[in-house]
Design an enzyme around this catalytic site. Structure first.
Site, PDB file in Angstrom:
ATOM      1  CG  ASP A   1      -5.895  -5.448   9.461  1.00 32.74           C
ATOM      2  OD1 ASP A   1      -5.811  -6.581   9.953  1.00 32.74           O
ATOM      3  OD2 ASP A   1      -5.071  -4.547   9.664  1.00 32.74           O
TER       4      ASP A   1
HETATM    5  C1  GLC Z   1      -8.999  -0.363  10.033  1.00 37.28           C
HETATM    6  C2  GLC Z   1      -8.364   0.105   8.750  1.00 37.28           C
HETATM    7  C3  GLC Z   1      -7.410  -0.878   8.203  1.00 37.28           C
HETATM    8  C4  GLC Z   1      -6.469  -1.238   9.318  1.00 37.28           C
HETATM    9  C5  GLC Z   1      -7.274  -1.789  10.518  1.00 37.28           C
HETATM   10  C6  GLC Z   1      -6.438  -2.294  11.650  1.00 37.28           C
HETATM   11  O1  GLC Z   1      -9.796  -1.448   9.772  1.00 37.28           O
HETATM   12  O2  GLC Z   1      -9.314   0.335   7.771  1.00 37.28           O
HETATM   13  O3  GLC Z   1      -6.716  -0.356   7.109  1.00 37.28           O
HETATM   14  O4  GLC Z   1      -5.545  -2.153   8.866  1.00 37.28           O
HETATM   15  O5  GLC Z   1      -8.075  -0.777  10.960  1.00 37.28           O
HETATM   16  O6  GLC Z   1      -5.987  -1.301  12.485  1.00 37.28           O
HETATM   17  C1  GLC Z   2      -3.439  -1.300   6.959  1.00 34.93           C
HETATM   18  C2  GLC Z   2      -2.740  -2.206   7.935  1.00 34.93           C
HETATM   19  C3  GLC Z   2      -2.182  -3.433   7.247  1.00 34.93           C
HETATM   20  C4  GLC Z   2      -3.225  -4.085   6.418  1.00 34.93           C
HETATM   21  C5  GLC Z   2      -3.866  -3.107   5.459  1.00 34.93           C
HETATM   22  C6  GLC Z   2      -5.006  -3.712   4.675  1.00 34.93           C
HETATM   23  O1  GLC Z   2      -2.521  -0.701   6.133  1.00 34.93           O
HETATM   24  O2  GLC Z   2      -1.698  -1.537   8.585  1.00 34.93           O
HETATM   25  O3  GLC Z   2      -1.688  -4.323   8.190  1.00 34.93           O
HETATM   26  O4  GLC Z   2      -2.627  -5.136   5.732  1.00 34.93           O
HETATM   27  O5  GLC Z   2      -4.362  -2.019   6.184  1.00 34.93           O
HETATM   28  O6  GLC Z   2      -6.116  -3.941   5.454  1.00 34.93           O
END
Ligand code: GLC
Ligand code: GLC
Length: 815
Positions: free
Chosen positions: A487
């Protein structure tokens, strides 16, 4: 250092001191009513949706971290001394404090000056309430007069509004008290037909419903005035902060025990029967009274508890293993499976790290969570697949999240995460392999929940793959969009404004950034789709179409997605490499190494071996595999959120545990049992129990992240419970290392275990048949010979037994 121990017999983690490094929590409920409960009785409850139907209040960013809660106060009426048997909020010096977190229940007990108090908290199956079963015992040589006070603070339903909109909320609170039951009915007079109730099995000596009266001016929960003076105020909340507290006086002879039951619940009335008498503004309680009466009866409560235990026995009984490694056994048999159910239920919505007021049900997250739960709850998995697919767009793309209460896509976040829809193919494939229920593919499913737009689920899958094929970049790799699984790799965002969200800020026009990770995921999904299409009669495309699409993408990855010793991560918006030795920092990323190998890319020409060797050499640490190296030491405008984290945390070279099992699976696919299991043990929570002072999170569940070597707190876990780590580790250990793997044709047995294991035993219920599996190692390799009910069979897939046969004996020889 440890703060407790595993009681595997009772399937509990026993915490033996209250001051754990962080609140160590558990979940109550697994259907519609949920609660979070910490080892000191902190936490909150909600019905279905932690934001929109919050029952009790939790104060964000509070200190201590885990308050409010389900607090009971005891007061010695002879001395005026008072304490909390769960330690918080009074933090008196307790004796014999013990918290037992079990499957769907928590028991917290302690003694104080000869008074033992134990509370069992749980949510009965099938009903929307929680039970607190308090047992008091007087171990003093003399009679004792106690006052018992319960307490909870109601939330005004929408937990986000509750925490922000004070100018309105401080005037809306309303309650009713009838026959000792406290009813919370804020906004019931207008658009709500739900209310909460807080009941007690005893005749009351008093009650309170206005928080500030109960606490007294300028006081906190550690010294409520009502408790201190030993008498409730019988306050009735009008506005301000409605709460519930019962006061009961208890006289205990030496050695005497007494049980008191409290119920906190949620109830909805039919909209046309909200009021009693009709036309009044009083809650119609006829519909809830029988429920309250049922659970205020001790025998019924005990029976409900036994039913809950039987429920978990049944779920966990689907797979039980007996291996030479205690950490493997404990996690597979109990805690990993349990955590899978919690992530299946709650996605990333409500934990002590997920606030319950921001994220809902994630599309990619829930499709992955399903992989770890489908064998336990196939019917619920089926429904989840259909709910998720209904938030797809007609393009095949998907809403990134939906709200649990409405099941509608969340417009604030929208879509454009280009990996999302491919995960649906993996979850459907897992469902089909587990159940053999091909009828799900014919289910009509809408797009964006729009009535009239329905097509078959099968067509949703077809569009999921087409979505990728219609969005290829300059190298022929999939365009990344807002982000892929990672993400925080926001290659089209270019955010230089502090308050912009990295994921949803306006994407740079004409973004050409591409993802090798999505390419790997696509190859895996297309191969599944090839097989699925073979069994579908009304096909949209022939299986060969998907085989060919997978083959072509594989060729593109080999040509443009290989960096010499490992798979590249991406191309940025300028067509420059990400995750390459050519980069300033961030030379190698874990995700494409795992996913490309899992998709079968590079298996033949040695590149898979090379990629995994690079992971071992460059990314593996004693605490698990880090996400990338070297960490980004500064902010890179063109990379996005990933470089916003300090080095060693989260996506910037943290040990993002979710990715570790992909490497375990890849190692197992290459036949490396020792390597796979070594990676497994490094992040296995039970194996890390002995370093709880470093790890800090619960030793019975996975956390999203462990700080990497670039961080000053290397080895410290964060964001426990709601993480895709749970499902994937379960898949890695059970399906790829122990090798008990559902397939379309039957149960496949292909163990890749450490070479010093003499074997293992397992019981697996699969499509209604119980398989008793014994694996015996006679050589150091992974070659399997199967003897099924005494007959040797060819290959490693056990054919489904004839109708009516429900037990199968499987002997496996590994050499
Ligand atoms: C933040 C977190 C990530 C998550 C994203 C979306 O970037 O670091 O882990 O998936 O938010 O909510
Ligand atoms: C968080 C989010 C997931 C994403 C991950 C890596 O766990 O929930 O959707 O893949 O971060 O960024």
């Amino acid at each position: 250092m440890k703060y407790g121990y595993f009681d595997d017999q009772r399937r509990e983690y026993v915490i033996s001191r209250p001051d754990t490094p962080l609140p160590w929590i558990n979940y109550l409920g697994s259907e519609a009513y949920f609660g979070l409960i910490s080892n000191t009785a902190g936490g909150y409850s909600f019905y279905r949706d932690a934001r929109l139907r919050r029952i009790t209040r939790y104060r964000y960013n509070n200190v201590p971290l885990d308050c409010g809660g389900r607090y009971i106060y005891l007061r010695d009426n002879d001395t005026g001394e008072f304490w909390s048997p769960s330690w918080q909020p009074t933090r008196c010096r307790l004796e014999n404090y013990v918290c037992r977190h079990g499957l769907g229940y928590t028991i917290i007990g302690s003694s104080y000056q000869g008074i033992e108090a134990q509370t069992r908290y749980f949510v009965p199956l099938g009903d929307n309430l929680e039970i607190w079963q308090l047992t008091l015992t007087n171990h003093r040589p003399r009679p004792t007069h106690l006052s018992v006070f319960s307490s909870i603070e109601f939330c005004l339903w929408d937990a986000h509004d509750d925490a922000t909109n004070f100018q309105r909320n401080l005037s809306t609170g309303e309650v009713e008290i009838e026959e000792g039951v406290i009813y919370h009915k804020t906004e019931y007079r207008e658009r709500r037909n739900h209310f909460a109730f807080f009941a007690c099995s005893e005749d009351l000596d008093g009650f309170d419903t206005q928080r500030d009266v109960f606490l007294g001016p300028y006081r906190g929960w550690d010294s409520p005035l009502a408790v201190e003076r030993g008498c409730s105020f019988n306050s009735i909340a009008h506005g301000w902060a409605p709460m519930g507290s019962h006061h009961i006086q208890v006289a205990l002879a030496p050695g005497e025990s007494r049980q008191i039951i409290f119920l906190l619940g949620y109830h909805e009335n039919p909209p046309d029967q909200k009021f009693d008498p009709p036309g009044s503004q009083r809650i119609n309680k006829q519909t809830v009274k029988p429920l309250i009466a049922r659970y205020l009866d001790k025998d019924n409560v005990d029976a409900a508890f036994e039913a809950l235990r039987a429920h978990w026995d049944r779920l966990l009984g689907v797979l039980q293993v007996d291996t030479p490694d205690v950490h493997t056994n404990r996690m597979v048999n109990i805690w990993n499976a349990y955590q899978n159910m919690v992530t299946f239920n709650l996605s990333r919505s409500a934990s002590f790290f997920e606030s319950g007021i921001s994220r809902g049900i994630g599309f990619r997250d829930s499709n992955q969570d399903l992989l770890g739960a489908v064998h336990m709850v196939p019917a619920r998995a089926r429904q989840r697949i259909l709910d998720l697919a209904a938030t797809q767009l007609e393009t095949g793309g998907a809403y990134h999240q939906y709200q649990p209460l409405t099941k509608r896509g969340n417009d604030e976040i929208g879509s454009g995460f280009n990996d999302d829809s491919l995960w649906l193919v993996l979850s459907v494939a897992a469902y089909l392999k587990e159940t053999g229920d091909w009828s799900i593919l014919d289910e009509p499913v809408a797009y964006e929940n729009r009535p009239g737009s329905e097509t078959s689920l099968y067509e949703h899958l077809e569009r999921s793959l087409r979505y990728t094929l219609e969005r290829l970049g300059p190298h022929g790799l999939p365009l990344i969009g807002r982000a892929d699984w990672n993400d925080c790799l926001n290659l089209n965002t270019f955010s230089d404004t502090p308050d912009e969200p990295f994921q949803t800020a306006t994407t740079r026009k004409g973004g050409v950034a591409e993802s090798v990770f999505i390419a790997g995921l696509f190859v895996l999904a297309a191969k599944e789709m090839e097989r699925i299409s073979e069994s579908v009669s009304r096909r949209i495309r022939d299986p060969q179409f998907y085989a060919e699409a997978a083959r072509r993408m594989e060729a593109v990855v080999l040509e443009h997605g290989w960096d010499g010793e490992w798979f590249l991560r991406a191309y940025d918006a300028f067509g420059r490499k990400v995750g390459s030795r050519e980069c300033e920092e961030g030379h190698i990323f874990v995700e494409p190494q795992g996913f490309c190998v899992m998709a079968g890319i590079g298996l033949e020409d040695g590149r898979a071996e090379q990629a995994l060797a690079a992971v071992r050499e460059r990314l593996a640490t004693p605490h698990g595999i880090v996400l990338q190296q070297p960490a980004y030491s500064r902010y890179y405008l063109h990379l996005g959120e990933i470089s916003s984290y300090p080095p060693g945390y989260k996506e910037n070279a943290g040990i993002f545990c979710h990715t570790n099992p992909w490497i375990m699976i890849a190692e197992a696919m290459l036949g490396h049992g020792n390597q796979a299991h070594d990676h497994y043990l490094r992040i296995n929570p039970s194996a890390r129990e002995g370093i709880s002072e470093v790890h800090r999170c619960e030793p019975y569940v996975y956390a999203q992240m462990i700080a990497g070597p670039d961080a000053p707190t290397h080895g410290e876990a964060k964001n426990s419970w709601l993480t895709g780590t749970a499902a994937w580790n379960y898949v890695a250990i059970t399906q790829w290392m122990l090798g008990i793997r559902p397939s379309y044709e039957g149960l496949q047995i292909a163990p890749v275990i450490p070479d010093d294991w003499p074997g293992f035993k397992a019981t697996r219920v699969f499509r209604g048949v119980t398989y008793h599996i014994t694996v015996e190692r006679v050589g150091a390799g992974n070659t399997v010979s199967l003897i099924v009910d005494g007959q040797p069979i060819a290959g490693n897939i056990i054919p489904l037994p004839p109708e009516g046969q429900t037990e199968v004996r499987v002997e496996v020889v590994l050499k």
